[in-house]
Scaffold this motif. Structure first.
Motif, PDB file in Angstrom:
ATOM      1  N   LYS A  12       0.835  -1.198   0.000  1.00 10.86           N
ATOM      2  CA  LYS A  12       0.000   0.000   0.000  1.00 10.86           C
ATOM      3  C   LYS A  12       0.869   1.246   0.000  1.00 10.86           C
ATOM      4  CE  LYS A  12      -3.770  -2.129   2.675  1.00 10.86           C
ATOM      5  NZ  LYS A  12      -4.631  -2.012   3.882  1.00 10.86           N
ATOM      6  N   ARG A  13       0.347   2.289  -0.639  1.00 11.42           N
ATOM      7  CA  ARG A  13       0.982   3.608  -0.567  1.00 11.42           C
ATOM      8  C   ARG A  13      -0.102   4.658  -0.628  1.00 11.42           C
ATOM      9  NH1 ARG A  13       5.739   6.700   0.539  1.00 11.42           N
ATOM     10  NH2 ARG A  13       5.058   8.801  -0.025  1.00 11.42           N
ATOM     11  N   SER A  14      -0.089   5.541   0.359  1.00 11.94           N
ATOM     12  CA  SER A  14      -1.086   6.602   0.444  1.00 11.94           C
ATOM     13  C   SER A  14      -0.435   7.960   0.248  1.00 11.94           C
ATOM     14  CB  SER A  14      -1.796   6.576   1.803  1.00 11.94           C
ATOM     15  OG  SER A  14      -2.507   5.360   1.973  1.00 11.94           O
ATOM     16  N   PHE A  15      -1.174   8.866  -0.379  1.00 10.11           N
ATOM     17  CA  PHE A  15      -0.770  10.261  -0.517  1.00 10.11           C
ATOM     18  C   PHE A  15      -1.920  11.122  -0.004  1.00 10.11           C
ATOM     19  CE2 PHE A  15       1.447   8.029  -3.958  1.00 10.11           C
ATOM     20  CZ  PHE A  15       2.760   8.432  -3.742  1.00 10.11           C
ATOM     21  N   ALA A  16      -1.659  11.849   1.070  1.00  2.86           N
ATOM     22  CA  ALA A  16      -2.685  12.733   1.648  1.00  2.86           C
ATOM     23  C   ALA A  16      -4.001  11.989   1.865  1.00  2.86           C
ATOM     24  CB  ALA A  16      -2.898  13.954   0.760  1.00  2.86           C
ATOM     25  N   GLY A  17      -3.890  10.764   2.366  1.00  2.00           N
ATOM     26  CA  GLY A  17      -5.070   9.971   2.671  1.00  2.00           C
ATOM     27  C   GLY A  17      -5.662   9.221   1.499  1.00  2.00           C
ATOM     28  N   ILE A  18      -5.137   9.415   0.293  1.00  2.00           N
ATOM     29  CA  ILE A  18      -5.631   8.710  -0.892  1.00  2.00           C
ATOM     30  C   ILE A  18      -4.692   7.551  -1.189  1.00  2.00           C
ATOM     31  CG2 ILE A  18      -6.120   8.887  -3.359  1.00  2.00           C
ATOM     32  CD1 ILE A  18      -6.698  11.869  -2.885  1.00  2.00           C
ATOM     33  N   ARG A  19      -5.233   6.352  -1.320  1.00  2.46           N
ATOM     34  CA  ARG A  19      -4.413   5.170  -1.570  1.00  2.46           C
ATOM     35  C   ARG A  19      -4.156   5.007  -3.066  1.00  2.46           C
ATOM     36  NH1 ARG A  19      -6.579   0.565   2.712  1.00  2.46           N
ATOM     37  NH2 ARG A  19      -5.539   1.469   4.545  1.00  2.46           N
ATOM     38  N   ALA A  20      -2.932   5.318  -3.463  1.00  2.00           N
ATOM     39  CA  ALA A  20      -2.548   5.150  -4.863  1.00  2.00           C
ATOM     40  C   ALA A  20      -2.305   3.687  -5.190  1.00  2.00           C
ATOM     41  CB  ALA A  20      -1.288   5.962  -5.164  1.00  2.00           C
ATOM     42  N   VAL A  21      -1.793   2.948  -4.206  1.00  2.00           N
ATOM     43  CA  VAL A  21      -1.640   1.490  -4.308  1.00  2.00           C
ATOM     44  C   VAL A  21      -2.302   0.907  -3.070  1.00  2.00           C
ATOM     45  CG1 VAL A  21       0.011  -0.421  -4.261  1.00  2.00           C
ATOM     46  CG2 VAL A  21       0.456   1.570  -5.710  1.00  2.00           C
ATOM     47  N   LEU A  55       9.924   5.139  -3.757  1.00  6.67           N
ATOM     48  CA  LEU A  55       8.899   5.465  -2.770  1.00  6.67           C
ATOM     49  C   LEU A  55       8.898   4.368  -1.713  1.00  6.67           C
ATOM     50  CD1 LEU A  55       5.799   6.536  -4.920  1.00  6.67           C
ATOM     51  CD2 LEU A  55       7.164   8.031  -3.448  1.00  6.67           C
ATOM     52  N   GLU A  56       8.616   4.742  -0.490  1.00  6.37           N
ATOM     53  CA  GLU A  56       8.493   3.760   0.587  1.00  6.37           C
ATOM     54  C   GLU A  56       7.027   3.351   0.731  1.00  6.37           C
ATOM     55  OE1 GLU A  56      10.767   2.264   2.385  1.00  6.37           O
ATOM     56  OE2 GLU A  56      12.399   3.315   1.387  1.00  6.37           O
ATOM     57  N   PRO A  57       6.753   2.050   0.877  1.00 11.12           N
ATOM     58  CA  PRO A  57       5.363   1.629   1.075  1.00 11.12           C
ATOM     59  C   PRO A  57       4.819   2.081   2.423  1.00 11.12           C
ATOM     60  CG  PRO A  57       6.864  -0.237   1.302  1.00 11.12           C
ATOM     61  CD  PRO A  57       7.690   0.918   0.840  1.00 11.12           C
ATOM     62  N   THR A  58       3.537   2.401   2.437  1.00 11.93           N
ATOM     63  CA  THR A  58       2.856   2.699   3.694  1.00 11.93           C
ATOM     64  C   THR A  58       2.670   1.422   4.502  1.00 11.93           C
ATOM     65  OG1 THR A  58       1.665   4.475   2.543  1.00 11.93           O
ATOM     66  CG2 THR A  58       0.815   3.805   4.703  1.00 11.93           C
ATOM     67  N   GLU A  59       2.350   0.337   3.778  1.00 11.61           N
ATOM     68  CA  GLU A  59       2.216  -0.992   4.389  1.00 11.61           C
ATOM     69  C   GLU A  59       2.658  -2.030   3.356  1.00 11.61           C
ATOM     70  OE1 GLU A  59      -1.586  -1.988   6.154  1.00 11.61           O
ATOM     71  OE2 GLU A  59      -2.076   0.143   6.385  1.00 11.61           O
ATOM     72  N   GLY A  60       2.888  -3.254   3.851  1.00 12.59           N
ATOM     73  CA  GLY A  60       3.148  -4.378   2.955  1.00 12.59           C
ATOM     74  C   GLY A  60       4.615  -4.753   2.861  1.00 12.59           C
ATOM     75  N   ARG A  61       4.873  -5.811   2.102  1.00 13.78           N
ATOM     76  CA  ARG A  61       6.222  -6.367   1.964  1.00 13.78           C
ATOM     77  C   ARG A  61       6.555  -6.593   0.498  1.00 13.78           C
ATOM     78  NH1 ARG A  61       6.360 -11.770   4.323  1.00 13.78           N
ATOM     79  NH2 ARG A  61       8.604 -11.571   4.652  1.00 13.78           N
ATOM     80  N   ILE A  62       7.864  -6.525   0.201  1.00 16.16           N
ATOM     81  CA  ILE A  62       8.389  -6.824  -1.126  1.00 16.16           C
ATOM     82  C   ILE A  62       9.448  -7.906  -0.968  1.00 16.16           C
ATOM     83  CG2 ILE A  62       9.523  -5.922  -3.197  1.00 16.16           C
ATOM     84  CD1 ILE A  62       8.672  -3.094  -2.200  1.00 16.16           C
TER      85      ILE A  62
END
Length: 250
Positions: A12-21, A55-62
């Motif tokens: 997951k990746r969020s920008f200003a509360g919007i989840r782009a991923v 970019l750093e993920p907000t959550e999750g693993r790679i």
């Protein structure tokens, strides 16, 4: 050893509360061509930026080869064999094709900016540089300045400089964008030839090419994966047809 060289779980990746991923689970099989498609704003480029750690993920693993690389930086990701084309290798237009690839080889050896080294020392990279140019069909343009190359061959040169880093996983972000049909056919054939010893993950809008190239297609919309499988399967998925294939952005 897992058949999957690259995986994400709950990314997951969020920008200003919007989840782009938004919770992307991805499994890329070793040696395959895996495409990520979707309408504009689906999160495809953000996903690539997360995978290469720009970019750093907000959550999750790679995971790369089963190893958790979520905390790794961009340089470490590249050193582990996952390279994003055009991120590393904007070509030097005043240098020849051969010189561009030689610079990339110097970079891999840790000498990318040692331009004061002797000609003999620099020329030791020529044989490998010529092999890489031959691999992308550019050997006859080896001594042509990059600025004079047609657009498609310039893209091929960028791929050659990326291959100089000896990646196991090659990420291509819209490699066919802006090309005429002849260039599309040449570069698509090149991409096809890369798979096997390498794994190719690409974002591309040219669905005709994707249908011919990709072993597996992941379809994204609004940051989520909405379908995955071969083209024949995903192209008939009603949600895919609504979100992407029938979209004006296709």
């Amino acid at each position: 050893m897992t058949d999957f060289i690259l995986q994400t779980t709950g990314l997951k990746r969020s920008f200003a509360g919007i989840r782009a991923v938004d919770g992307v689970d991805l499994a890329v099989r070793r040696g395959s061509i895996h495409a990520v498609i979707g309408p504009n704003g689906a999160g495809k480029t953000t996903l690539f930026n997360l995978l290469t750690k720009f970019l750093e993920p907000t959550e999750g693993r790679i995971l790369l080869r089963g190893e958790d690389i979520t905390a790794a930086g961009p340089a470490q990701i590249a050193s582990l064999g996952m390279v994003r084309s055009f991120q590393i290798s904007s070509v030097f237009t005043r240098l020849t094709a051969l010189q561009n690839v030689r610079v990339a080889l110097m970079r891999r050896g840790g000498h990318s900016f040692h331009f004061w080294r002797s000609h003999r020392d620099l020329d030791r990279h020529n044989q490998r540089a010529m092999e890489l140019l031959a691999a992308v069909g550019l050997e006859r343009w080896a001594h042509e300045r990059a600025a004079r190359l047609p657009y498609g061959r310039k893209r091929a040169l960028e791929i050659a400089t990326t291959l100089a880093l000896e990646p196991d996983v090659l990420l291509l972000d819209e490699p066919l964008a802006g090309m005429g049909q002849e260039d599309v056919e040449q570069v698509a054939a090149l991409i096809k030839s890369l798979a096997g010893p390498r794994t190719v993950l690409l974002v591309e809008h040219n669905l005709k090419v994707i249908a011919q190239l990709a072993d597996v297609i992941t379809v994204m919309a609004r940051g989520r994966v909405i379908a995955e499988g071969p083209y024949a399967t995903v192209s008939q998925n009603p949600e895919v047809r609504s979100a992407y294939l029938g979209s004006s952005h296709a």
